[in-house]
Design a protein around this motif. Structure first.
Motif, PDB file in Angstrom:
ATOM      1  N   GLU A 175      -9.902  18.699 -73.634  1.00 56.26           N
ATOM      2  CA  GLU A 175      -8.768  19.384 -73.371  1.00 56.26           C
ATOM      3  C   GLU A 175      -7.902  19.930 -74.380  1.00 56.26           C
ATOM      4  OE1 GLU A 175      -4.544  17.616 -71.138  1.00 56.26           O
ATOM      5  OE2 GLU A 175      -6.040  16.231 -71.781  1.00 56.26           O
ATOM      6  N   ALA A 176      -7.955  19.401 -75.653  1.00 55.42           N
ATOM      7  CA  ALA A 176      -7.206  20.122 -76.816  1.00 55.42           C
ATOM      8  C   ALA A 176      -7.794  21.617 -77.172  1.00 55.42           C
ATOM      9  CB  ALA A 176      -7.359  19.138 -78.035  1.00 55.42           C
ATOM     10  N   ILE A 177      -9.312  21.603 -76.746  1.00 54.77           N
ATOM     11  CA  ILE A 177      -9.867  22.746 -77.228  1.00 54.77           C
ATOM     12  C   ILE A 177      -9.458  23.833 -76.180  1.00 54.77           C
ATOM     13  CG2 ILE A 177     -11.938  24.066 -77.190  1.00 54.77           C
ATOM     14  CD1 ILE A 177     -13.190  21.355 -78.176  1.00 54.77           C
ATOM     15  N   GLY A 178      -9.306  23.243 -74.969  1.00 52.80           N
ATOM     16  CA  GLY A 178      -8.982  24.421 -73.813  1.00 52.80           C
ATOM     17  C   GLY A 178      -7.413  24.581 -74.066  1.00 52.80           C
ATOM     18  N   THR A 179      -6.568  23.932 -74.586  1.00 51.45           N
ATOM     19  CA  THR A 179      -5.233  23.920 -74.837  1.00 51.45           C
ATOM     20  C   THR A 179      -5.094  24.895 -75.614  1.00 51.45           C
ATOM     21  OG1 THR A 179      -4.498  21.958 -74.076  1.00 51.45           O
ATOM     22  CG2 THR A 179      -2.980  22.924 -75.519  1.00 51.45           C
ATOM     23  N   ARG A 180      -5.833  25.034 -76.739  1.00 56.60           N
ATOM     24  CA  ARG A 180      -5.546  25.920 -77.997  1.00 56.60           C
ATOM     25  C   ARG A 180      -6.152  26.945 -77.766  1.00 56.60           C
ATOM     26  NH1 ARG A 180      -8.582  24.696 -83.853  1.00 56.60           N
ATOM     27  NH2 ARG A 180      -7.783  26.646 -84.994  1.00 56.60           N
ATOM     28  N   HIS A 181      -7.294  27.149 -76.994  1.00 54.61           N
ATOM     29  CA  HIS A 181      -7.637  28.470 -76.507  1.00 54.61           C
ATOM     30  C   HIS A 181      -6.915  29.273 -75.597  1.00 54.61           C
ATOM     31  CE1 HIS A 181     -10.637  31.721 -75.110  1.00 54.61           C
ATOM     32  NE2 HIS A 181     -10.160  31.517 -73.764  1.00 54.61           N
ATOM     33  N   THR A 182      -6.049  28.483 -74.752  1.00 51.20           N
ATOM     34  CA  THR A 182      -5.260  29.147 -73.721  1.00 51.20           C
ATOM     35  C   THR A 182      -3.896  29.692 -74.428  1.00 51.20           C
ATOM     36  OG1 THR A 182      -5.840  27.762 -71.964  1.00 51.20           O
ATOM     37  CG2 THR A 182      -3.595  28.532 -71.457  1.00 51.20           C
ATOM     38  N   ILE A 183      -3.278  28.732 -75.274  1.00 52.03           N
ATOM     39  CA  ILE A 183      -2.306  28.986 -76.144  1.00 52.03           C
ATOM     40  C   ILE A 183      -2.601  30.293 -76.818  1.00 52.03           C
ATOM     41  CG2 ILE A 183      -0.720  28.477 -77.961  1.00 52.03           C
ATOM     42  CD1 ILE A 183      -0.715  25.699 -77.045  1.00 52.03           C
ATOM     43  N   GLY A 184      -3.674  30.574 -77.528  1.00 58.06           N
ATOM     44  CA  GLY A 184      -4.068  31.464 -78.436  1.00 58.06           C
ATOM     45  C   GLY A 184      -4.191  32.942 -77.520  1.00 58.06           C
ATOM     46  N   GLU A 185      -4.783  32.807 -76.308  1.00 54.54           N
ATOM     47  CA  GLU A 185      -4.857  33.977 -75.326  1.00 54.54           C
ATOM     48  C   GLU A 185      -3.331  34.446 -74.730  1.00 54.54           C
ATOM     49  OE1 GLU A 185      -6.635  34.964 -71.055  1.00 54.54           O
ATOM     50  OE2 GLU A 185      -7.303  33.113 -71.807  1.00 54.54           O
ATOM     51  N   GLN A 200       6.197  34.952 -84.128  1.00 54.28           N
ATOM     52  CA  GLN A 200       7.172  35.071 -83.072  1.00 54.28           C
ATOM     53  C   GLN A 200       6.546  34.773 -81.769  1.00 54.28           C
ATOM     54  OE1 GLN A 200       7.826  39.271 -84.095  1.00 54.28           O
ATOM     55  NE2 GLN A 200       9.607  38.738 -85.206  1.00 54.28           N
ATOM     56  N   ALA A 201       5.306  35.156 -81.516  1.00 54.70           N
ATOM     57  CA  ALA A 201       4.745  34.974 -80.146  1.00 54.70           C
ATOM     58  C   ALA A 201       4.789  33.333 -79.825  1.00 54.70           C
ATOM     59  CB  ALA A 201       3.400  35.531 -80.059  1.00 54.70           C
ATOM     60  N   PHE A 202       4.306  32.550 -80.772  1.00 59.19           N
ATOM     61  CA  PHE A 202       4.084  31.152 -80.635  1.00 59.19           C
ATOM     62  C   PHE A 202       5.739  30.559 -80.416  1.00 59.19           C
ATOM     63  CE2 PHE A 202       4.045  26.780 -82.416  1.00 59.19           C
ATOM     64  CZ  PHE A 202       3.416  26.092 -81.519  1.00 59.19           C
ATOM     65  N   ALA A 203       6.619  31.037 -81.215  1.00 60.69           N
ATOM     66  CA  ALA A 203       8.151  30.916 -81.290  1.00 60.69           C
ATOM     67  C   ALA A 203       8.600  30.851 -79.744  1.00 60.69           C
ATOM     68  CB  ALA A 203       8.956  31.231 -82.040  1.00 60.69           C
ATOM     69  N   ALA A 204       8.131  32.047 -79.106  1.00 59.82           N
ATOM     70  CA  ALA A 204       8.719  32.537 -77.899  1.00 59.82           C
ATOM     71  C   ALA A 204       8.066  31.406 -76.789  1.00 59.82           C
ATOM     72  CB  ALA A 204       8.361  33.712 -77.572  1.00 59.82           C
ATOM     73  N   LEU A 205       6.739  30.976 -77.005  1.00 64.28           N
ATOM     74  CA  LEU A 205       6.151  30.132 -76.072  1.00 64.28           C
ATOM     75  C   LEU A 205       6.833  28.737 -76.189  1.00 64.28           C
ATOM     76  CD1 LEU A 205       2.292  30.945 -76.500  1.00 64.28           C
ATOM     77  CD2 LEU A 205       3.724  31.671 -74.386  1.00 64.28           C
ATOM     78  N   ARG A 206       7.105  28.226 -77.530  1.00 60.57           N
ATOM     79  CA  ARG A 206       7.730  27.095 -77.627  1.00 60.57           C
ATOM     80  C   ARG A 206       8.902  27.077 -77.078  1.00 60.57           C
ATOM     81  NH1 ARG A 206       7.599  24.969 -83.817  1.00 60.57           N
ATOM     82  NH2 ARG A 206       9.156  26.589 -83.906  1.00 60.57           N
ATOM     83  N   ARG A 207       9.937  28.011 -77.581  1.00 64.37           N
ATOM     84  CA  ARG A 207      11.145  27.848 -76.788  1.00 64.37           C
ATOM     85  C   ARG A 207      11.171  27.945 -75.274  1.00 64.37           C
ATOM     86  NH1 ARG A 207      12.495  31.796 -79.806  1.00 64.37           N
ATOM     87  NH2 ARG A 207      12.177  33.551 -78.635  1.00 64.37           N
ATOM     88  N   TYR A 208      10.265  28.775 -74.676  1.00 69.45           N
ATOM     89  CA  TYR A 208      10.611  28.493 -73.192  1.00 69.45           C
ATOM     90  C   TYR A 208      10.284  27.129 -72.782  1.00 69.45           C
ATOM     91  CZ  TYR A 208       9.700  30.087 -68.533  1.00 69.45           C
ATOM     92  OH  TYR A 208       9.747  29.898 -67.038  1.00 69.45           O
ATOM     93  N   SER A 209       9.093  26.708 -73.641  1.00 70.15           N
ATOM     94  CA  SER A 209       8.681  25.112 -73.348  1.00 70.15           C
ATOM     95  C   SER A 209       9.815  24.294 -73.232  1.00 70.15           C
ATOM     96  CB  SER A 209       7.630  24.843 -74.090  1.00 70.15           C
ATOM     97  OG  SER A 209       7.181  23.500 -73.796  1.00 70.15           O
ATOM     98  N   VAL A 219       2.815  26.811 -70.113  1.00 71.70           N
ATOM     99  CA  VAL A 219       3.652  28.076 -70.129  1.00 71.70           C
ATOM    100  C   VAL A 219       2.692  28.893 -70.477  1.00 71.70           C
ATOM    101  CG1 VAL A 219       5.263  29.134 -71.465  1.00 71.70           C
ATOM    102  CG2 VAL A 219       5.767  26.879 -70.927  1.00 71.70           C
ATOM    103  N   ALA A 220       1.835  28.572 -71.368  1.00 67.76           N
ATOM    104  CA  ALA A 220       0.683  29.653 -71.884  1.00 67.76           C
ATOM    105  C   ALA A 220      -0.186  30.112 -70.666  1.00 67.76           C
ATOM    106  CB  ALA A 220      -0.050  28.998 -73.110  1.00 67.76           C
ATOM    107  N   ALA A 221      -0.480  28.960 -69.916  1.00 63.05           N
ATOM    108  CA  ALA A 221      -1.328  29.620 -68.707  1.00 63.05           C
ATOM    109  C   ALA A 221      -0.804  30.315 -67.708  1.00 63.05           C
ATOM    110  CB  ALA A 221      -1.686  28.013 -68.024  1.00 63.05           C
ATOM    111  N   ARG A 222       0.522  30.392 -67.613  1.00 64.68           N
ATOM    112  CA  ARG A 222       1.521  31.045 -66.799  1.00 64.68           C
ATOM    113  C   ARG A 222       1.466  32.582 -67.337  1.00 64.68           C
ATOM    114  NH1 ARG A 222       6.689  27.467 -65.317  1.00 64.68           N
ATOM    115  NH2 ARG A 222       5.676  25.625 -64.478  1.00 64.68           N
TER     116      ARG A 222
END
Length: 230
Positions: A175-185, A200-209, A219-222
């Protein structure tokens, strides 16, 4: 249990079989099925876990297992309920005969008789690092389980705990590997569409989360599905 050599060979085969299972669910189903195969007079088996103080039945082989687990959770006592919630002391319990006077579990035993249970055993599933729940074995016959059966159940529970822990760790890693891949994509999509840096991209995802109380992976999956931020 007269043929301990044969039992040992079966346990060795089971250990290999458990490692070959593809998921936690498959591993647990193999454990409970093995209980009915390897322990004499075991008519049904299941794994009881406590999550947030609530009882959950995993891989029950019969409906009576679910009914018994729910009963133990409702009255707050019982061999498997006690085994699942204890962190020290006894790690296995047995009710030899449900028709005997209920001294130890006076709320559970009388009601369990209505489920046509004759006897039962409960074993804590544990490793050095964690307690995982309790393996419970049931017989419809009073006085079915002997001291040898209890030893066999304990040996099975020991193998089961290691397999359960290993399967769960593997699932968490996947699951962790899948999560990392999805967030990276998702970060790559945002970086390309909005000309953002990686930070900046990671910060945007985290802020929305954080702002919308949605898990970062969701969030990353969406973002991956829509090609932009939700």
């Amino acid at each position: 249990m007269d043929d301990w050599r044969g039992f040992a060979e079966q346990m060795a085969s089971l250990a290999r079989d458990l490692l070959a299972q593809e998921s936690v669910h498959d591993t647990l189903r193999r454990i409970t099925a093995a209980a009915t195969e390897l322990v004499a007079d075991c008519d049904a088996a299941g794994i009881l876990v406590l999550r947030g103080g609530k009882v959950q039945s995993l891989a029950p082989t019969e409906q009576v297992v679910v009914d018994s687990d729910e009963l133990q959770g409702r009255v707050g006592e019982g061999p498997c309920f006690d085994a699942a919630r204890t962190s020290s002391g006894e790690r296995q319990f047995r009710i030899g005969d449900f028709t005997d006077e209920a001294v130890r579990w006076p709320k559970y035993v009388p009601q369990a008789r209505r489920l046509n249970l004759g006897s039962m055993m409960g074993f804590l599933l544990f490793t050095e690092d964690e307690d995982l729940g309790a393996l419970n074995l049931y017989s419809y016959r009073p006085g079915a389980f002997t001291g040898a059966d209890e030893t066999a159940g304990w040996l099975l529970a020991s193998h089961a705990a290691v397999a359960f822990s290993s399967a769960r760790t593997h699932a968490q890693l996947q699951e962790a590997i899948g999560t990392r891949h999805t967030i990276g994509e998702a970060m790559g999509i945002l970086m390309g569409r909005h000309r953002l840096t990686e930070d900046q991209a990671f910060a945007a995802l985290r802020r929305y989360s954080q702002d919308h109380n949605v898990k970062l992976r969701e969030v990353a999956a969406r973002v991956c599905e829509r090609g932009t931020m939700p």
